[in-house]
Design an enzyme around this catalytic site. Structure first.
Site, short mmCIF file in Angstrom:
data_model
loop_
_atom_site.label_atom_id
_atom_site.label_comp_id
_atom_site.label_asym_id
_atom_site.label_seq_id
_atom_site.Cartn_x
_atom_site.Cartn_y
_atom_site.Cartn_z
N ARG A 275 -2.81 -8.41 -1.43
CA ARG A 275 -3.69 -7.87 -2.46
C ARG A 275 -2.90 -6.85 -3.28
O ARG A 275 -2.71 -5.71 -2.87
CB ARG A 275 -4.91 -7.22 -1.79
CG ARG A 275 -6.05 -6.93 -2.74
CD ARG A 275 -7.09 -6.04 -2.05
NE ARG A 275 -6.61 -4.67 -1.97
CZ ARG A 275 -6.96 -3.78 -1.03
NH1 ARG A 275 -7.77 -4.14 -0.07
NH2 ARG A 275 -6.50 -2.55 -1.06
N HIS A 279 -8.91 -2.68 -3.62
CA HIS A 279 -9.97 -3.52 -3.06
C HIS A 279 -10.97 -3.91 -4.15
O HIS A 279 -11.34 -5.07 -4.27
CB HIS A 279 -10.68 -2.78 -1.93
CG HIS A 279 -11.88 -3.49 -1.39
ND1 HIS A 279 -11.79 -4.69 -0.71
CD2 HIS A 279 -13.21 -3.20 -1.44
CE1 HIS A 279 -13.00 -5.09 -0.37
NE2 HIS A 279 -13.88 -4.22 -0.80
N TYR A 288 -4.35 4.83 1.43
CA TYR A 288 -4.13 4.21 2.74
C TYR A 288 -2.90 3.30 2.82
O TYR A 288 -2.63 2.73 3.86
CB TYR A 288 -5.38 3.43 3.18
CG TYR A 288 -5.90 2.43 2.17
CD1 TYR A 288 -5.36 1.16 2.06
CD2 TYR A 288 -6.95 2.78 1.32
CE1 TYR A 288 -5.84 0.25 1.14
CE2 TYR A 288 -7.45 1.86 0.40
CZ TYR A 288 -6.90 0.60 0.31
OH TYR A 288 -7.39 -0.30 -0.60
#
Length: 376
Positions: A275, A279, A288
């Site tokens: 990805r 998100h 993160y």
């Protein structure tokens, strides 16, 4: 003393090697050691896609990426409520759409808008859910594409049930369910695989393992060698593929779909991808993960990888690349223009698809809503 008796299901294959995935992800395009490694370790062989199929995949991926970029920009402008980008996962989504016949069914998630447009669904209709106008903007029956699923993995059982039902009717329909790596930690996913294995349903589950379930890395979700191994315990034939290699994705999914159609039972395919974006448009991935983590994946960009391979084979010219980019730009401009207009929504449509035949209490509510909204 004799052999220990077992409760073997004679209706399924008992050789576990049939279900095991290849030791390393299947890869066909140059630039990854996995292709040679697969040959040395005895991985399955897959027929490579034809030149026309690869060219179609390239043009659709270029269009899909530009569409995704435009949708991200529209979310930043407030034209969409949110947008979960598909950046970096184009080979998975386009490969899934192109592996299916028009009579097959696709079961997408909220991140799979590129798969929807690759399936031939109008771009604005594909973005209706993310705009907040309706739960689904396209006709699922007409496009043989289920509404985009936001709850993780709940649609996996729907895909199994539809595939089994179509077979009972004598149709040769295959269902393909797109899921993320996070969905494989949900009970619905395992229930769907178990049911598919027992029924030998003609369904394919494509796990787009993009490395993160929102902020949780794959290594903290599962201790198995790969997510593909989750199919083995359910008697589901499993495979893993380089999810950035469009040729490999198309080859494996086409083989899986046609095997399921021929009565070979369900498949679980894990596509290793990444990805590249957040998100969703509301996420900050820098909280993160380190930005340097994406560098190896940038070198394996699925669009650039396929373009390079097609150029090397003499199948793609500079003019072809420019034409594909121009078509994608025109497509994005059309999406931008149409989504700049405020939608005309009928409040009474809110209740249209709750029941096939509305019960009396719902009919009363709809009549009241119609009266209060002036019949709209």
């Amino acid at each position: 003393m004799g052999e220990t008796p077992t409760h073997t299901n004679s209706g399924t294959r008992t050789d576990p090697s049939h279900w095991l995935p290849s030791p390393v992800p299947v890869s066909l395009l140059p630039g990854r050691e996995g292709a040679a490694e697969q040959a040395r370790t005895g991985g399955r062989a897959y027929a490579g896609p034809s030149a026309p199929s690869l060219l179609e995949a390239y043009r659709t991926m270029v269009l899909g990426r530009r569409f995704d970029e435009q949708a991200t920009a529209l979310a930043r402008q407030g034209r969409l409520a949110v947008h979960p980008s598909s950046l970096g996962q184009e080979a998975c989504q386009v490969g899934a759409a192109l592996a299916l016949r028009a009579t097959d069914w696709l079961f997408p998630t909220y991140r799979d808008c590129v798969a929807l447009v690759a399936r031939g669904i109008d771009a604005v209709e594909a973005l209706t859910l993310l705009r907040g106008d309706a739960h689904c903007g396209y006709d699922p029956v007409r496009h043989r594409t289920a509404p985009q699923c936001t709850p993780l993995a709940t649609h996996a059982a729907h895909a199994t049930g539809l595939a089994h039902g179509e077979r009972l009717k004598g149709a040769d329909t295959v269902a393909l369910a797109l899921v993320g790596d996070g969905a494989t930690s949900e009970g619905d996913f395992h229930e769907a695989l178990n049911l598919a294995g027992v029924l030998r349903a003609p369904v394919v589950f494509l796990v787009q393992n993009n490395g993160y379930a929102i902020s949780v890395p794959s290594a903290e979700q599962c201790a198995a060698p790969s997510l593909a191994y989750k199919g083995v315990g359910y008697g589901v034939r499993s495979e893993q593929v380089d999810g950035n290699d469009a040729a490999a994705v198309l080859a494996v999914l086409t083989a899986a779909v046609e095997d399921a159609r021929a009565g070979g039972g369900p498949w679980l395919v894990e596509a290793h991808t990444y990805r590249m974006g957040p998100h969703t448009s509301a996420d900050d991935p820098s909280r993160y993960r380190d930005s340097a983590e994406s560098d190896p994946w940038l070198a394996r960009d699925p669009v650039a990888l396929l373009e390079s391979a097609l150029r090397e084979r003499g199948l793609l010219t500079d003019d072809d690349v420019k034409a594909a980019a121009a078509d994608a730009e025109a497509y994005a401009a059309d999406v931008r223009e149409r989504l700049s207009a405020d939608p005309e929504l009928a409040p009474t449509a809110l209740l249209d698809h709750v029941y096939h035949s509305p019960p009396p209490h719902l009919a009363d509510q709809q009549a009241l809503l119609s009266a209060e909204s002036g019949g709209r």
